[in-house]
Design an enzyme around this catalytic site. Structure first.
Site, PDB file in Angstrom:
ATOM      1  N   LYS A  53       0.899  -1.155  -0.051  1.00  0.00           N
ATOM      2  CA  LYS A  53      -0.085   0.026  -0.126  1.00  0.00           C
ATOM      3  C   LYS A  53       0.872   1.259   0.029  1.00  0.00           C
ATOM      4  CE  LYS A  53      -3.824  -2.381   2.473  1.00  0.00           C
ATOM      5  NZ  LYS A  53      -4.162  -2.634   3.713  1.00  0.00           N
ATOM      6  N   GLN A  97      -4.140  -1.657  10.320  1.00  0.00           N
ATOM      7  CA  GLN A  97      -3.857  -2.735   9.722  1.00  0.00           C
ATOM      8  C   GLN A  97      -4.467  -4.036  10.394  1.00  0.00           C
ATOM      9  OE1 GLN A  97      -2.959  -3.348   6.321  1.00  0.00           O
ATOM     10  NE2 GLN A  97      -3.594  -5.387   6.845  1.00  0.00           N
ATOM     11  N   ASP A 120     -10.551   3.593   5.498  1.00  0.00           N
ATOM     12  CA  ASP A 120     -10.841   2.129   5.380  1.00  0.00           C
ATOM     13  C   ASP A 120     -12.383   1.865   5.681  1.00  0.00           C
ATOM     14  OD1 ASP A 120      -9.126  -0.005   4.960  1.00  0.00           O
ATOM     15  OD2 ASP A 120      -8.936  -0.294   6.907  1.00  0.00           O
TER      16      ASP A 120
END
Ligand code: NAP
Length: 294
Positions: A53, A97, A120
Site C-alpha cells: 500500500k 492494519q 478504510d
C-alpha cells in the site's frame, strides 16, 4: 470456453490514474494527501500488505508512513497515538492494519479513528452512512472495489441475483448492502450465505454474480456455479507449497482452474480484488484530503 478475466490490476491502474491527476491538482495548491498506517505486531502478511500500500501511495503522489507497535502494546497507548493522529491536520487518512492482536478490542480501536480520517470505512459512523445511502461517508475499500470491478468489467447488475458467501464485517456484510442499493451499478437481489446456510450449491447455482468471501481455499467448485455467471474471488488463503521458496502460496476461495470453464467472467486471484482494495483506499485518502480544504 474459458471465462473472461476481470483484470483487477488493469482496473486499478485506471483508478490510480484518476487519483494521480487529482492528487497533482492538490500538490499545486500546496497540499500533499497523507496516510498513516498503524501496524501492531510483526505478522508477515500484514507487513507485506502495508508495504504494498505504501508503494502504491507513493506512485500516486500520496505521502505515507507506518507506525509499528509491539504485539504487547496496551490499549491506552494505542488510543493515545490515534488521538494524536486525529488531531494532526497534516494527516488525512489513518488505516489500522488488521489483524490486531487478540488482546486488543478491535471495535474500540477502529471506532477511535476520526470518521473523517477513516479511509478504510470501518468506523461505526461510516458503516451507518453506508446503510443510510449517505454518500458523505467512506465506503469500505474491498466491497467498494468489487463494485468498481463490476462497473469497469461492464457486468450488468440491475435485477441480477448476487450471492455473497461470507458475512464478515470487512467484506461480505457491507458488500451485500452495497449490491442491494437502489442505484446504478447495484440494484441486485442479494442472498447472503454463511456457514449455517443449507445446501449452499443449490443457492450459489442461482447466482448471476457469485462472490466468495469466506477464507476457505478453493472451496467454490464448478458444482457451485451457474454457467455464464460472474465469479468474484475475494478470499486470501495460505496453503503449503514446497515448490515455493516461502513454503506456501496464496490462493482464493474459488477453484479457479475448474470454475473458469463454467463461469462467464472471473477475477484472477491474486490480481483481482486485492489491487482494487488498494486503489479504493487511495481514492478515499484523496477525498479525505480534498474535504480538508473545502
Ligand atoms: P471472516 O470475517 O472470517 O468471515 C468469513 C465468513 O465466511 C463468515 O461469515 C463465515 O460464516 C463464512 N464461511 C466460512 N466457512 C464457510 C463455509 N464453509 N460455507 C459458507 N460460509 C462460510 O472473513 P473476512 O474478513 O470477511 O474475509 C474473508 C476472506 O476475504 C478472507 O480470506 C480474507 O483474507 C479475504 N479478504 C481479502 C481482501 C482483498 O483485498 N483481497 C480484503 C479483505 C479480506 P459464519 O459467519 O457463519 O462463521
Amino acid at each position: 470456453m474459458s471465462a473472461r478475466i476481470l483484470d483487477g490490476e488493469a482496473f486499478a491502474s485506471q483508478i490510480h490514474q484518476q487519483t494521480t491527476r487529482r492528487v497533482q491538482a492538490l500538490h499545486k495548491l500546496g497540499l500533499t494527501p497523507s496516510l498513516v498506517f498503524i501496524r501492531v505486531g510483526e505478522d508477515p502478511a500484514s507487513r507485506a500488505y502495508v508495504s504494498r500500500k505504501e508503494k502504491r501511495a507513493a506512485e500516486v503522489g500520496i505521502s505515507s508512513r507506518t507506525l509499528v507497535f509491539p504485539e504487547n502494546t496496551s490499549l491506552p497507548s494505542l488510543l493515545r497515538e490515534i488521538d494524536a493522529l486525529n488531531a494532526d491536520p497534516k494527516v488525512h487518512g489513518i488505516l489500522i492494519q488488521s489483524p490486531l492482536p487478540k488482546s486488543l478490542p478491535n471495535n474500540l480501536v477502529y471506532a477511535r479513528v476520526s470518521p473523517d480520517k477513516d479511509v478504510d470505512g470501518f468506523h461505526p459512523v461510516n458503516f451507518g452512512k453506508l446503510l443510510l445511502d449517505d454518500p458523505s461517508g467512506f465506503l469500505p475499500c474491498t466491497p467498494a472495489g468489487i463494485l468498481e470491478i463490476l462497473r469497469l468489467g461492464q457486468i450488468p447488475t440491475a435485477g441480477k441475483h448476487a450471492v455473497v458467501v461470507g458475512r464478515g464485517q470487512i467484506v461480505g456484510r457491507p458488500l451485500s448492502v452495497l449490491l442491494a442499493r437502489k442505484s446504478p451499478g447495484a440494484d441486485c437481489t442479494v442472498t447472503l450465505a454463511h456457514s449455517s446456510t443449507r445446501d449452499l450449491p443449490a443457492i450459489t447455482r442461482q447466482a448471476d454474480i457469485l462472490v466468495g468471501a469466506m477464507g476457505r481455499p478453493h472451496f467454490l467448485k464448478p458444482e457451485h456455479i451457474r454457467p455464464g455467471a460472474t465469479v468474484i474471488d475475494v478470499g486470501v488463503n495460505r496453503i503449503s507449497d514446497s515448490s515455493d521458496s516461502r513454503g506456501y502460496r496464496l490462493v482464493g476461495d474459488v477453484d479457479s482452474e475448474s470454475v473458469r470453464m463454467v463461469a462467464g467472467a472471473i477475477t484472477p486471484n491474486p490480481g483481482g480484488v486485492g489491487p482494487m482494495t488498494i486503489a479504493l483506499l487511495l481514492s478515499n485518502t484523496l477525498r479525505a484530503a480534498e474535504s480538508s480544504i473545502s
